[in-house]
Every structure is written in C-alpha cells, then in structure tokens.
Design a protein around this motif. Sequence first.
Motif, PDB file in Angstrom:
ATOM      1  N   ARG A 119       0.817  -1.222   0.000  1.00 40.05           N
ATOM      2  CA  ARG A 119       0.000   0.000   0.000  1.00 40.05           C
ATOM      3  C   ARG A 119       0.849   1.269   0.000  1.00 40.05           C
ATOM      4  O   ARG A 119       0.384   2.325  -0.426  1.00 40.05           O
ATOM      5  CB  ARG A 119      -0.930  -0.010   1.225  1.00 40.05           C
ATOM      6  N   LYS A 120       2.079   1.169   0.477  1.00 42.33           N
ATOM      7  CA  LYS A 120       2.960   2.330   0.476  1.00 42.33           C
ATOM      8  C   LYS A 120       3.552   2.587  -0.914  1.00 42.33           C
ATOM      9  O   LYS A 120       4.053   3.674  -1.190  1.00 42.33           O
ATOM     10  CB  LYS A 120       4.103   2.131   1.481  1.00 42.33           C
ATOM     11  N   ILE A 121       3.467   1.558  -1.762  1.00 45.25           N
ATOM     12  CA  ILE A 121       4.029   1.658  -3.113  1.00 45.25           C
ATOM     13  C   ILE A 121       2.939   1.897  -4.142  1.00 45.25           C
ATOM     14  O   ILE A 121       3.050   2.764  -5.010  1.00 45.25           O
ATOM     15  CB  ILE A 121       4.785   0.360  -3.487  1.00 45.25           C
ATOM     16  N   VAL A 122       1.880   1.113  -4.047  1.00 48.46           N
ATOM     17  CA  VAL A 122       0.805   1.106  -5.044  1.00 48.46           C
ATOM     18  C   VAL A 122      -0.506   1.526  -4.385  1.00 48.46           C
ATOM     19  O   VAL A 122      -0.842   1.006  -3.312  1.00 48.46           O
ATOM     20  CB  VAL A 122       0.663  -0.305  -5.664  1.00 48.46           C
ATOM     21  N   PRO A 123      -1.274   2.426  -4.995  1.00 47.74           N
ATOM     22  CA  PRO A 123      -2.561   2.843  -4.417  1.00 47.74           C
ATOM     23  C   PRO A 123      -3.649   1.790  -4.651  1.00 47.74           C
ATOM     24  O   PRO A 123      -4.634   2.019  -5.369  1.00 47.74           O
ATOM     25  CB  PRO A 123      -2.869   4.150  -5.157  1.00 47.74           C
ATOM     26  N   LEU A 124      -3.472   0.619  -4.020  1.00 46.63           N
ATOM     27  CA  LEU A 124      -4.397  -0.492  -4.247  1.00 46.63           C
ATOM     28  C   LEU A 124      -5.843  -0.135  -3.910  1.00 46.63           C
ATOM     29  O   LEU A 124      -6.770  -0.560  -4.599  1.00 46.63           O
ATOM     30  CB  LEU A 124      -3.965  -1.701  -3.414  1.00 46.63           C
ATOM     31  N   ASP A 125      -6.037   0.635  -2.862  1.00 43.57           N
ATOM     32  CA  ASP A 125      -7.403   0.978  -2.441  1.00 43.57           C
ATOM     33  C   ASP A 125      -8.151   1.727  -3.537  1.00 43.57           C
ATOM     34  O   ASP A 125      -9.371   1.578  -3.673  1.00 43.57           O
ATOM     35  CB  ASP A 125      -7.364   1.825  -1.167  1.00 43.57           C
ATOM     36  N   ASP A 126      -7.416   2.518  -4.352  1.00 43.32           N
ATOM     37  CA  ASP A 126      -8.064   3.281  -5.422  1.00 43.32           C
ATOM     38  C   ASP A 126      -8.491   2.383  -6.572  1.00 43.32           C
ATOM     39  O   ASP A 126      -9.350   2.776  -7.374  1.00 43.32           O
ATOM     40  CB  ASP A 126      -7.102   4.354  -5.951  1.00 43.32           C
ATOM     41  N   TYR A 127      -7.877   1.207  -6.688  1.00 43.50           N
ATOM     42  CA  TYR A 127      -8.161   0.320  -7.815  1.00 43.50           C
ATOM     43  C   TYR A 127      -9.285  -0.681  -7.537  1.00 43.50           C
ATOM     44  O   TYR A 127      -9.755  -1.347  -8.466  1.00 43.50           O
ATOM     45  CB  TYR A 127      -6.903  -0.458  -8.209  1.00 43.50           C
ATOM     46  N   ILE A 128      -9.702  -0.827  -6.293  1.00 41.99           N
ATOM     47  CA  ILE A 128     -10.724  -1.815  -5.959  1.00 41.99           C
ATOM     48  C   ILE A 128     -12.088  -1.355  -6.491  1.00 41.99           C
ATOM     49  O   ILE A 128     -12.543  -0.249  -6.205  1.00 41.99           O
ATOM     50  CB  ILE A 128     -10.813  -2.042  -4.437  1.00 41.99           C
ATOM     51  N   ARG A 129     -12.723  -2.217  -7.301  1.00 39.33           N
ATOM     52  CA  ARG A 129     -14.040  -1.912  -7.867  1.00 39.33           C
ATOM     53  C   ARG A 129     -15.148  -2.627  -7.100  1.00 39.33           C
ATOM     54  O   ARG A 129     -16.227  -2.095  -6.919  1.00 39.33           O
ATOM     55  CB  ARG A 129     -14.082  -2.309  -9.344  1.00 39.33           C
TER      56      ARG A 129
END
Length: 409
Positions: A119-129
């Motif tokens: 999560r510190k590298i990739v904005p995973l939360d923004d990609y969740i549909r």
Amino acid sequence: MPWYLYIAIRHTFPKGKRLPFFTIMSVTGVVLGTMALVVVLSVFNGFGHAIREVVADTTGDLKVMNGRIFEGYEDKIDLLEESPLVEAAAPSAFGMVMLQTGNRPIVPQVQGIDLDAERKIVPLDDYIRYGDLEELDDDSLLISSGIANTLRLRVGDEVELYTPLMIQRLNQNEVLLPRLMRVAAVFETGFTKVDENTIITTLRSMQDLYGLGEGVHALKVKLKDGVDPEAAARELQGLFAPPFRVSTWLESNADYLAIIEFEKRMMFFILLIIVLVASFSIATSLFTSVVKKTREIGLFSSMGATSRQIIACFCLQGFSVGVVGTGIGFALSFALLAVRETIIDAIFSVIGGREQTMQFYFFSELPVHYKSSDLIVIAVLTITIATLAGLVPSIKAGLLKPVEALRSE
C-alpha cells in the motif's frame, strides 16, 4: 503600425466585408493541418505519459532483483528505506498459474504481495471496484476486472489454482491438489495489460504456491517526489553487490515506449504534408492577388514604397493567414480532444474493433497529454511555412517596375 502591415491585414481580412475566397481556403488548410498535428501528437504523448504513470503506480519506480529467488529481504528493505531518495520499499514474488472455475480455465500472471508494505508503493485501495481489500488473506485473492468478466466471477466465488510446483512434485512421485481460494475483491487499474490477466495473492500464499520458502523475486521501490528514477537507480546500485541490480520501470517497457515515439515522429512528418499542401493554396491565392493588384502595386511604388516594403506587404499576408489558422486550429483541437471519448464511441459503434484497438495500446480509454515543446514546434512550423508560401508571389510583386505596373490592365 507600418503601412505595409496594415495593408496586408486589410487585404487578407477586409473590415466590414465578406472574407475573400482565398483567405477562407488558405486559413481552412492551415486549420486542418494544425488540428491534425496537435491531435495526433497529443494522443501519442498521452500514450507515453499514461504508460509512465500507470507503470510507476502499479509496479513502483524501481525494482531490485538478482535474477533468482533471494531471502533476507527485510534487511535490504531497511537498507533502501534509510536512503533519503526512497519513500518506501516492498517485497514481491511473481509467476504464472492456471486458474479454473467450473470447466473454464485461464492462465494469468500472479503476484504475491505484503499488503501493508504494498500500500505504500501502489494505491491499491483506489483500484478496488468490488469487494474489500481488507478481506485479502492467505486463502483468498484479488482478481482483475478482465478475468472477472472472462470467467464470470464475483466477490465470494471460489476458484482453483494450479502451479508449476505440481509438475515438479509429480516428477518426485508426489501429488499436490489444486489450491482452493476465494475471490476477496475485483480491481481495475485502467491499464489493460494489467487488468486483462492479473491476480494478486498474499506473499505467504505465493511462496507456498511456488515453493519459495522465505524467498522473494524482487523488491519494489517508491521514490520521494521529484527524485529522478534513473539517477536514483545509479545511486542505489551502490548499496547492492552483484548480481543484484537496481532498474527503473522504463527499462522493462523501453521497447514499447520506443515504438510509440517512433510512430509519433513518423505521423508528425506525414501530417506535416497537410500543412505543405495548404501552403500551395496560399501561394496560388497570393499569385492571383498580385496579378489583380498590379496597378495598386505600381501606385505604392510611385509613392515611394521600396521593393522590400512591397515584398513585406504580400509576405505578411501569408504570415497573417498562418497566425489566424494556427490559432483556430489549436482551439478546435483542444475542443475535439475534450470530447474524444464521445467521438471514439460513435466511430467504434459503426466500424467495431474497439476492444482489439484498446488491447493493443493497453488502455481502456484514449489518453491525451499536451507537451508545450510540441505545441511550440507546431505553431512555429505552421506559421513559418505559411509565411514562406507568400514569399515567391511577394518577390514577384516587389520586382514589378512602377511604370509597367501602372500601365497594367
């Protein structure tokens, strides 16, 4: 204002009258050429810019690898994060698996991550549909939107994973059953290369699937804002002894970016022909204007106008056409690109092939990025070509002798 500039503007854009036909046609040619150049170059710039952004967002700015599996990655992460260049670092393991639900198999790329570090590298939360990222555990996985559509999967469905480790164990007369895992969430990055064929598991699950033990394949690195990736890669390389190598995301996508840059340059030269064609219409129109205004030219000469001033008068007509046409072309280009998705949807609804086209360029939408350097080059070239188009007829006008010009019928 010099008199020859005033006359040039009045000839080209007469006040209170309808525009001359040659002005309309000449300006239209410049407008179309400018639009073609701005639209095409901005779209190709968009592809390159979007690739840079999405690859950095989904994979980090740098990778640390040695070409093999390595353990003790925690110490290496601490070493990286001590650097003033680095924002965060995270372990990663990757490979291929066969995912099956019912009788429908697919072979996606799989990536094992440490969720908190990732999560510190990739904005995973923004990609969740769909679903909840917090539901990801050792018995579940994240699937991309493309896989979800292909296999008709929803959050909560169960799938079977088959890995190369099974074949290895079969050679040792051992049988491994497929791993049953639950879909925790569906993600979509907007980058077709990732969205069509990627699943994500926890790092522990990936290590079990591939028999990695405590090892990983790579470390992802996110740099602090404003840090140049290539310079950072060279500096951070000093922290690791061979065979470890610090590489940028650009190196792994260099071929694709080079193709886009080559296409952009070729399209620029091809579309520049449109502007050159428009310049011939300007030259032809100004030749006609010189013939029609021969007596007027003679009158200017008899009143003391020099040849240079007369040349400037007609040459500036081409310049004014170039300036006006370029300005209108820029305005229409920006307006056209603002509604590009509506236009593209309409075109593909008629001719089809949207999925194949977007798949080739790896994006679900048409990206656009404006580069001031390109816009300046387009403006300068277009105005210069239009001005030069008026040079030959203006020289003809400047060489006319006053007596012969006044006698002209």
